[in-house]
Design an enzyme around this catalytic site. Structure first.
Site, short mmCIF file in Angstrom:
data_model
loop_
_atom_site.label_atom_id
_atom_site.label_comp_id
_atom_site.label_asym_id
_atom_site.label_seq_id
_atom_site.Cartn_x
_atom_site.Cartn_y
_atom_site.Cartn_z
N LYS A 260 31.40 32.37 37.38
CA LYS A 260 32.47 32.62 36.44
C LYS A 260 33.48 31.45 36.45
CE LYS A 260 36.17 35.93 36.24
NZ LYS A 260 36.76 37.14 36.79
N LYS B 166 40.07 29.51 38.08
CA LYS B 166 41.17 28.55 38.11
C LYS B 166 41.13 27.68 39.35
CE LYS B 166 44.01 32.61 39.09
NZ LYS B 166 44.90 33.54 38.39
N LYS C 100 38.13 36.69 50.65
CA LYS C 100 39.38 35.95 50.82
C LYS C 100 39.68 35.70 52.29
CE LYS C 100 41.46 36.03 46.52
NZ LYS C 100 42.64 36.05 45.68
#
Ligand code: TRP
Length: 331
Positions: free
Chosen positions: A196, A199, A114
């Site tokens: 995966k 969103k 991140k």
């Protein structure tokens, strides 16, 4: 005395819930309620480690609750709540910050990822995120934490923090374990099936959201990436796209991989993708309609999250009181 094991999990309302979170997580939580004491939270405190548009965060938090219920999580049997409405999380979070090492937090994969992605906003919250997550879990004395592979490291750290605290002060926290329900399927992106479903891929069609309209769902499946062969069979390694579609179709229809292979023998991928899309549309239709109905019923929704916060807070206070006493705060 309730001897049932305790489960806690949370999802950040930083995006809309996806087909992946439904099949891989929420769907499997429904039947846990009969066996465990389950706490499910909208992790809004965690969401703000990355900038959010306030109105969107609020809307998605409420929408997430409505979707949880629409997916079958009964608020009478599960404690469904909003993290920021249970102040004990942040209260314990601070204490645990003081028992979490700089080095441990520096090693967290999610922090490294991140901070690479948000180089202009590597804030302290992003760094201490795992100790707040530890507080989320430890404050309920959770036995099991249903999480995906990417969150296992945080649960491991939670155990280390709990163990460190217990070593100094005696048995205060139960050591939690990550919990991967046995029927849980990992749903991959429709565009890059090696990854995966996430969103963050709503724009490129890699992901389908629970609230998507049928046309959007069909479009995403028609464009799903497959391979250069023509036969529908399961092979995660060499045919990740087709295998992922089979996985989804199997969940949506209840067919086995064998049956799916037979159904589409001699047919092209075009046919197959349309059929998968249609099955997903039908699986999600009642969920979307029910979630819309619940969202429109403001009074009911408010009752659910108020009662949820009260129940959660009651359980959380017990642990917090103990911790405050142990560390030497005046009672
Ligand atoms: N960190 C989790 C995620 O990014 C969300 C989360 C916050 C969570 N607190 C939690 C998950 C406690 C399980 C238990 O998906």
């Amino acid at each position: 005395m309730d001897e049932r094991k305790i489960i806690l999990s949370g999802i950040k309302p930083s995006g809309d819930l996806t087909l992946g979170s439904y099949i891989g997580a929420i769907k499997n939580w429904v039947e846990l309620a009969d066996q465990y004491d389950c706490f499910y939270m909208m992790a809004d405190l965690h969401a703000i480690t990355v900038r959010q548009v306030p109105a969107d965060l609020r809307r998605r938090t409420l929408a997430q609750i409505a979707q949880y219920i629409a997916c079958g999580l009964d608020p009478e049997k599960n404690t469904i709540f909003i993290q920021s409405q249970v102040p004990e999380h942040t209260q314990l979070g601070w204490v645990l910050d003081c028992y979490t090492m700089f080095g441990e937090l520096s090693r967290m994969t999610q922090f490294k990822d991140k901070s690479a992605k948000n180089a202009d906003n590597i804030n302290a919250g992003l760094f201490t995120y795992p100790s707040l997550m530890a507080a989320d879990i430890l404050i309920y004395q959770a036995d099991l934490v249903p999480v995906g592979e990417d969150q296992k490291q945080h649960v491991e750290l939670t155990r280390d923090i709990a163990h460190r605290f217990n070593t100094i002060y005696g048995d205060v926290f139960k050591l939690p374990e990550p919990f991967i329900p046995k029927v849980g399927a990992r749903i991959m992106s429709l565009q890059t099936p090696e990854n995966k479903m996430s969103k963050s891929e709503t724009d490129n069609g890699g992901c389908v959201c629970l609230m998507d309209k049928p046309e959007a769902i069909m479009k995403a499946f028609k464009r799903a990436v497959t391979d250069s062969e023509t036969s529908v069979h399961f092979d995660r390694e060499n045919k990740p796209g087709v295998s992922n579609l089979m996985q989804i179709y199997s969940v949506a229809t209840g067919s086995t991989f064998e049956q799916i292979q037979q159904e589409f023998a001699g047919k092209g991928y075009g046919d197959f993708k349309v059929k998968v899309g249609e099955a997903v549309v039908e699986m999600l239709r009642p969920i979307r309609e029910e979630a819309e109905r619940i969202l429109a019923d403001k009074a009911y929704l408010e009752k659910v999250y108020r009662e949820g916060a009260e129940k959660a807070s009651y359980a959380a206070r017990k642990t917090l009181r103990k911790v405050y006493k142990k560390v030497g705060f005046v009672q």
